[in-house]
Write an enzyme that holds these catalytic residues in place. Structure first.
Site, PDB file in Angstrom:
ATOM      1  N   ARG A 187       0.796  -1.217   0.000  1.00 49.40           N
ATOM      2  CA  ARG A 187       0.000   0.000   0.000  1.00 49.40           C
ATOM      3  C   ARG A 187       0.833   1.273   0.000  1.00 49.40           C
ATOM      4  O   ARG A 187       0.557   2.212  -0.746  1.00 49.40           O
ATOM      5  CB  ARG A 187      -0.937   0.034   1.227  1.00 49.40           C
ATOM      6  CG  ARG A 187      -2.184  -0.774   1.055  1.00 49.40           C
ATOM      7  CD  ARG A 187      -2.639  -1.336   2.383  1.00 49.40           C
ATOM      8  NE  ARG A 187      -1.727  -2.401   2.740  1.00 49.40           N
ATOM      9  CZ  ARG A 187      -1.878  -3.678   2.359  1.00 49.40           C
ATOM     10  NH1 ARG A 187      -2.930  -4.028   1.700  1.00 49.40           N
ATOM     11  NH2 ARG A 187      -0.979  -4.588   2.665  1.00 49.40           N
ATOM     12  N   THR A 188       1.832   1.326   0.871  1.00 53.32           N
ATOM     13  CA  THR A 188       2.572   2.583   1.001  1.00 53.32           C
ATOM     14  C   THR A 188       3.282   2.905  -0.312  1.00 53.32           C
ATOM     15  O   THR A 188       3.172   4.016  -0.853  1.00 53.32           O
ATOM     16  CB  THR A 188       3.562   2.503   2.179  1.00 53.32           C
ATOM     17  OG1 THR A 188       2.823   2.134   3.348  1.00 53.32           O
ATOM     18  CG2 THR A 188       4.256   3.827   2.414  1.00 53.32           C
ATOM     19  N   LYS A 229      26.019  -5.095  -3.692  1.00 54.82           N
ATOM     20  CA  LYS A 229      27.491  -5.043  -3.809  1.00 54.82           C
ATOM     21  C   LYS A 229      28.125  -4.530  -2.523  1.00 54.82           C
ATOM     22  O   LYS A 229      29.330  -4.318  -2.475  1.00 54.82           O
ATOM     23  CB  LYS A 229      27.892  -4.097  -4.941  1.00 54.82           C
ATOM     24  CG  LYS A 229      27.378  -4.473  -6.312  1.00 54.82           C
ATOM     25  CD  LYS A 229      27.909  -3.444  -7.329  1.00 54.82           C
ATOM     26  CE  LYS A 229      27.237  -3.589  -8.676  1.00 54.82           C
ATOM     27  NZ  LYS A 229      27.519  -2.434  -9.545  1.00 54.82           N
ATOM     28  N   ARG A 287      11.603   3.608   3.411  1.00 60.29           N
ATOM     29  CA  ARG A 287      11.123   2.641   4.411  1.00 60.29           C
ATOM     30  C   ARG A 287      12.283   1.744   4.786  1.00 60.29           C
ATOM     31  O   ARG A 287      12.975   1.247   3.908  1.00 60.29           O
ATOM     32  CB  ARG A 287       9.965   1.808   3.873  1.00 60.29           C
ATOM     33  CG  ARG A 287       9.667   0.624   4.774  1.00 60.29           C
ATOM     34  CD  ARG A 287       8.435  -0.139   4.401  1.00 60.29           C
ATOM     35  NE  ARG A 287       7.223   0.599   4.694  1.00 60.29           N
ATOM     36  CZ  ARG A 287       6.012   0.049   4.697  1.00 60.29           C
ATOM     37  NH1 ARG A 287       5.861  -1.229   4.398  1.00 60.29           N
ATOM     38  NH2 ARG A 287       4.953   0.781   4.979  1.00 60.29           N
ATOM     39  N   HIS A 330       5.310   5.683  11.511  1.00 53.85           N
ATOM     40  CA  HIS A 330       4.772   5.543  10.149  1.00 53.85           C
ATOM     41  C   HIS A 330       3.799   6.716   9.941  1.00 53.85           C
ATOM     42  O   HIS A 330       2.585   6.538   9.904  1.00 53.85           O
ATOM     43  CB  HIS A 330       4.072   4.194  10.025  1.00 53.85           C
ATOM     44  CG  HIS A 330       3.742   3.761   8.622  1.00 53.85           C
ATOM     45  ND1 HIS A 330       3.802   4.606   7.526  1.00 53.85           N
ATOM     46  CD2 HIS A 330       3.325   2.571   8.147  1.00 53.85           C
ATOM     47  CE1 HIS A 330       3.439   3.922   6.443  1.00 53.85           C
ATOM     48  NE2 HIS A 330       3.155   2.694   6.800  1.00 53.85           N
TER      49      HIS A 330
END
Ligand code: NCD
Length: 300
Positions: free
Chosen positions: A53-54, A81, A102, A130
Site C-alpha cells: 500500500r505505502t 554489492k 522505508r 509511520h
C-alpha cells in the site's frame, strides 16, 4: 533546509488539519486539474522492507499529480554489492525531487533527511513511526466519524511493535477528549515510554471489550520484529475479530486496520457496515497527493 515528514511528533494539530483539508480539496478536483499540480517532478521510493500500500499509493499519488516515480529494487541495486543505505539514499536524493524511505531500522529516514536537500518522507522505520499511515488514518476517522475530538478509540493487537499504532497514539493526543483503550496481551502492550510521553486518557486491558467504541484500530502481530519464534507463537492468535465480535459493536462504529491482515479480521466481516479498512487504504492516495504536493511547495 527541505521540509520533511519523519515523525508525527514533528506535527501539530493545525499542520495536520491543513494537510487533511488539502487532501479533501485535491480529491474533489477533476483529474485533469490534478495532473497540473506536479508535472515533471520525480518521486523516488527507497524501500528496504516489503510494502504494498505505502509504495503503490505513493506511486499512484505522484502520477495523479502529473509527476513520475522511480523505485529502488533492492535485490537488483548496489546494496547487493555492499553499498551502505546512507550512500544509496544520498544518491537517490540527487535523482528525485522527493524521496520516500522505508527501513527496518529506526532513524533511517531522519538520517537521510538531515543530509539531503530534497524533502524526505518516512514510509516506516522499524517499530518506530509511520507518519503517512497516521495521516490517512486520521483522514478516514474524520470522514467516517465526522471529527476526531471526543472519540473513544480502541487499539487492538501488536501495540508493542506496531509503528502505525505508535504514530497514531501520538497524533490522537493532539485532539481534545479522545480516550484510547489499548487491547493487547501483556507481552505486546503499548511501550511505557510512549504511554508516558503522550497526554492522553489511556486504559489498558487484555479483554476484547469493544461494544461501546467509536473506532477500533486492529493491527497485525508484527512477526518480523519479535526476538524469537516462541514469543511470536505465544501471542499470534490472541484476537480474531469474527462476525459476532464485530456485530457487537455499534453500527456506526468504524473498524479500521492499516493492512495487511493475517488472520486477525475474518474476511466474513468485510460486508458489515463497521468494516472500513479497504476504504481507509484507498484514502492513502489523496492524503499522499496532499503531502507530496505540499512538501514540493505547490499551491493547491
Ligand atoms: C503497516 C506497516 O508497514 O507498518 N503497513 C502499511 O503500511 N499499511 C502495517 C503492518 O505491516 O502491519
Amino acid at each position: 533546509m527541505a521540509r520533511d515528514l519523519i515523525s508525527v511528533r514533528d506535527l501539530d494539530r493545525s499542520r495536520i488539519a491543513s494537510l487533511l483539508s488539502r487532501a479533501e480539496r485535491i480529491d474533489g478536483m477533476p483529474r485533469e486539474d490534478q495532473v497540473d499540480l506536479a508535472p515533471g517532478r520525480v518521486l523516488a521510493t527507497l524501500f528496504f522492507e516489503p510494502s504494498t500500500r505505502t509504495r503503490l499509493s505513493f506511486q499512484a499519488a505522484m502520477q495523479r499529480l502529473g509527476g513520475s516515480t522511480i523505485a529502488l529494487q533492492e535485490e537488483a541495486s548496489s546494496l547487493a554489492k555492499g553499498e551502505t543505505v546512507y550512500d544509496t539514499g544520498t544518491v537517490v536524493a540527487e535523482y528525485g525531487d522527493v524521496v520516500v524511505v522505508r527501513s527496518p531500522h529506526e532513524g533511517t529516514a531522519r538520517l537521510l533527511a538531515e543530509n539531503t536537500d530534497v524533502p524526505v518522507i518516512n514510509g516506516g522505520d522499524g517499530a518506530n513511526q509511520h507518519p503517512t499511515q497516521t495521516l490517512l488514518d486520521l483522514y478516514t476517522i474524520r470522514q467516517e466519524q465526522g471529527g476526531i475530538d471526543g472519540l473513544s478509540v480502541g487499539m487492538l493487537g501488536d501495540l508493542k511493535y506496531g509503528r502505525t499504532v505508535h504514530s497514531l497514539v501520538h497524533a490522537l493526543a493532539l485532539f481534545d477528549d479522545v480516550t484510547v483503550r489499548c487491547i493487547a496481551p501483556d507481552a505486546i502492550r503499548l511501550p511505557e515510554e510512549i504511554r508516558d510521553a503522550v497526554d492522553l486518557d489511556i486504559v489498558e486491558t487484555d479483554e476484547l471489550d469493544i461494544a461501546d467504541l467509536d473506532v477500533l484500530y486492529a493491527t497485525r502481530i508484527q512477526e518480523e520484529r519479535f526476538p524469537d519464534r516462541e514469543s511470536y507463537e505465544a501471542v499470534k492468535d490472541a484476537y480474531v475479530l469474527d462476525r459476532d465480535a464485530v456485530r457487537s459493536m455499534r453500527d456506526d462504529a468504524s473498524l479500521l486496520h492499516p493492512l495487511p491482515r493475517v488472520g486477525e479480521i475474518d474476511p466474513a466481516v468485510d460486508d458489515l457496515p463497521q468494516a472500513r479498512y479497504f476504504a481507509q487504504a484507498g484514502n492513502g492516495v489523496p492524503v499522499r497527493m496532499a503531502l507530496v504536493s505540499d512538501l514540493l511547495g505547490v499551491d493547491a
